[in-house]
Write a protein that holds these residues in place. Structure first.
Motif, PDB file in Angstrom:
ATOM      1  N   CYS A   3       0.854  -1.215  -0.260  1.00 51.10           N
ATOM      2  CA  CYS A   3      -0.073   0.114   0.131  1.00 51.10           C
ATOM      3  C   CYS A   3       0.853   1.212   0.414  1.00 51.10           C
ATOM      4  CB  CYS A   3      -1.307  -0.192   1.376  1.00 51.10           C
ATOM      5  SG  CYS A   3      -2.570  -1.023   0.826  1.00 51.10           S
ATOM      6  N   ILE A   7       0.788   4.034  -2.817  1.00 49.36           N
ATOM      7  CA  ILE A   7       0.656   5.805  -2.965  1.00 49.36           C
ATOM      8  C   ILE A   7       1.612   6.774  -3.247  1.00 49.36           C
ATOM      9  CG2 ILE A   7       0.315   6.969  -1.247  1.00 49.36           C
ATOM     10  CD1 ILE A   7      -0.186   5.724   1.056  1.00 49.36           C
ATOM     11  N   MET A 160      -7.240   2.604  -2.118  1.00 48.26           N
ATOM     12  CA  MET A 160      -6.452   3.701  -2.048  1.00 48.26           C
ATOM     13  C   MET A 160      -7.017   4.925  -3.443  1.00 48.26           C
ATOM     14  SD  MET A 160      -3.678   4.533  -0.926  1.00 48.26           S
ATOM     15  CE  MET A 160      -4.964   3.306   0.865  1.00 48.26           C
ATOM     16  N   PRO A 163     -10.261   7.025  -1.040  1.00 49.28           N
ATOM     17  CA  PRO A 163     -10.188   7.191   0.124  1.00 49.28           C
ATOM     18  C   PRO A 163     -11.443   7.640   1.360  1.00 49.28           C
ATOM     19  CG  PRO A 163      -9.748   9.153  -1.778  1.00 49.28           C
ATOM     20  CD  PRO A 163      -9.918   7.893  -2.715  1.00 49.28           C
TER      21      PRO A 163
END
Length: 463
Positions: A3, A7, A160, A163
């Motif tokens: 993750c 990002i 993601m 959000p």
């Protein structure tokens, strides 16, 4: 770790690292008018080279999606489609028996949908399940641990790209064989949160229905359960218990007394419906004896006719058949935005997966997770002989948690809906509940009671 990397990629490049497709579905064939809830379907790519495409159905909470919990739901099998959980168990749609529009079964609203209290992602996992597929032959080779990692990757990418749901309380849930998968996934999420290398998932706990936990121990409780439900005589049970030394699966072939007792036990139980012992057993042999001009392949061990009206005895499998007809219709697949040519045929439970069972017991994961302070709900339909509640209660007791609530009834509409008991370990709270009259996948048999159960549990109320 993954993750965090995702990002960074999102920040430094405009490349679509989620490699996903999602659409808002406003209407479905067989349902009159527009859907009165928000349904999104799509794919998220996982695997080392994005070769695996996992299909999902996402339904926002019908109450308050901004604050209500987010639940990732896995159906068992392995290989049973999320659509089965959606339409037969906890989702907002169900089939309307005996009603159809043209050749398609009709859909109706389920008044006891868990989307009344939570937003739910219904995921077709592992690959080869439902509409999920792989672009390479190697991508279909899957194990318990690999499937759990791919589901974690799915959840990372899904969150993601949305959000706004990162702050919602997150729960991971499922039933049947998901009792192996879910604890592994929760452990992976917990380890990711502990690493503090990216925004944490707001993981609050997990829930499991009639869960496979230790395959040997689960199945070994079927004979004690059968005796408890008066399917075996006291004399036969006591003899079998003594001669087999309470081991009914891995039997010494030289133990003639045990083998003879088990043969009699099998004769007593062979026509019992394991999923719900009070319902008819609809075996292949029964239906072969009937006129069957039009057979439709369902699960690999079932061949059932599609009747103009249900003959006696009624069989739950007729309702399962509706999903085969509906999900294989081209107009339905277009409405769901299924990618054309990616699967040969939709089946409710795919029993031909290239699957390696590399986690024979998830008990070690439960032991680890109770130390983390998560909330846990384990529930069992008390007429399920596939995974009897006796075995489930036994492994929960083996965790050696502190008992805080004695065995007691819980109620719906003034009637006993089941029995529950509660445990704790530091911040961890574990509730075990039976659902009176429920079978394997309890909400399918007792939807109103199970909605009351999940509503109370998510709200931190006593059952």
């Amino acid at each position: 770790m993954f993750c965090s990397l995702l990002i960074i990629l999102l920040v430094i490049t405009s490349h679509d690292v989620t490699a996903s497709q999602s659409v808002l579905v406003k209407s479905l064939p067989g349902f009159p008018g527009d859907l009165p809830f928000k349904l999104e379907t799509g794919y998220v790519s996982v695997g080392d080279f994005d070769e695996v495409q996992l299909f999902y159905y996402f339904i926002e909470s019908e109450r308050n999606p901004k604050d209500d919990p987010l639940l990732l739901w896995l159906t068992g099998g392995p290989g049973c489609s999320a659509f089965s959980g959606l339409v037969y168990e906890i989702g907002p749609l169900s089939f309307d028996p005996g009603k159809s529009t043209g050749n398609l079964p009709n859909l109706k609203l389920n008044p006891y949908s868990w989307t009344k209290v939570a937003s739910i992602i219904f995921l077709d996992a592992p690959v080869g399940t439902g509409f999920s597929y792989a672009s390479t032959a190697e991508g279909y080779n899957i194990t318990d641990t690999l499937s759990a990692k791919e589901t974690f990757t799915f959840l990372c990418k899904w969150l993601m790209s949305r959000p706004k749901f990162l702050q919602n309380p997150l729960y991971i849930g499922g039933d049947s064989y998901s009792g192996i998968q879910v604890p592994i996934i929760v452990q992976i999420i917990s380890d990711y949160n502990d690493d503090e290398r990216g925004p944490p998932m707001n993981l609050k706990g997990y829930l499991l229905g009639n869960p496979v936990t230790d395959i040997h121990k689960d199945k070994n409780t079927r004979i004690p359960f059968a005796h408890l439900k008066s399917l075996l005589s006291d004399e036969l049970y006591e003899a079998t218990k003594i001669h087999c030394k309470e081991e009914y699966l891995h039997v010494d072939p030289n133990n003639a007394l045990c083998i003879n007792d088990l043969q009699v036990v099998n004769e007593c139980l062979q026509n019992i419906n394991l999923a719900q012992i009070l319902e008819p057993s609809c075996s292949v042999e029964i239906w072969k004896s009937r006129q069957n001009p039009t057979a439709v392949a369902m699960d690999s061990d079932d061949l059932l006719p599609w009747p103009h009206r249900y003959p006696e005895p009624w069989c739950r499998s007729y309702i399962y058949l509706s999903s085969y007809i509906w999900a294989n219709d081209k107009t339905v697949q277009n409405a769901l935005h299924v990618r054309e040519g990616t699967i040969k045929e939709w089946v409710r439970c795919n029993k031909s997966l290239s699957y390696v069972y590399d986690v024979p017991s998830s008990l070690i994961y439960h032991r680890n997770l109770v130390k983390k302070g998560y909330r846990v709900l384990i529930y069992s339909g008390d007429h399920d002989m596939v995974i009897p509640y006796l075995g489930t209660h036994a492994w929960i007791e083996a965790l050696n948690l502190t008992l805080v609530d004695d065995w007691q009834p819980w109620f719906v509409n003034g009637q006993v809906a089941g029995y529950s008991t509660g445990y704790k370990y530091k911040k961890c709270q574990l509730t075990f509940a039976t659902v009176k009259g429920g079978g394997h996948t309890a909400p399918e048999y007792k939807p109103e009671e199970c909605l009351a159960m999940i509503y109370r549990w998510l709200a931190f109320y006593p059952l």
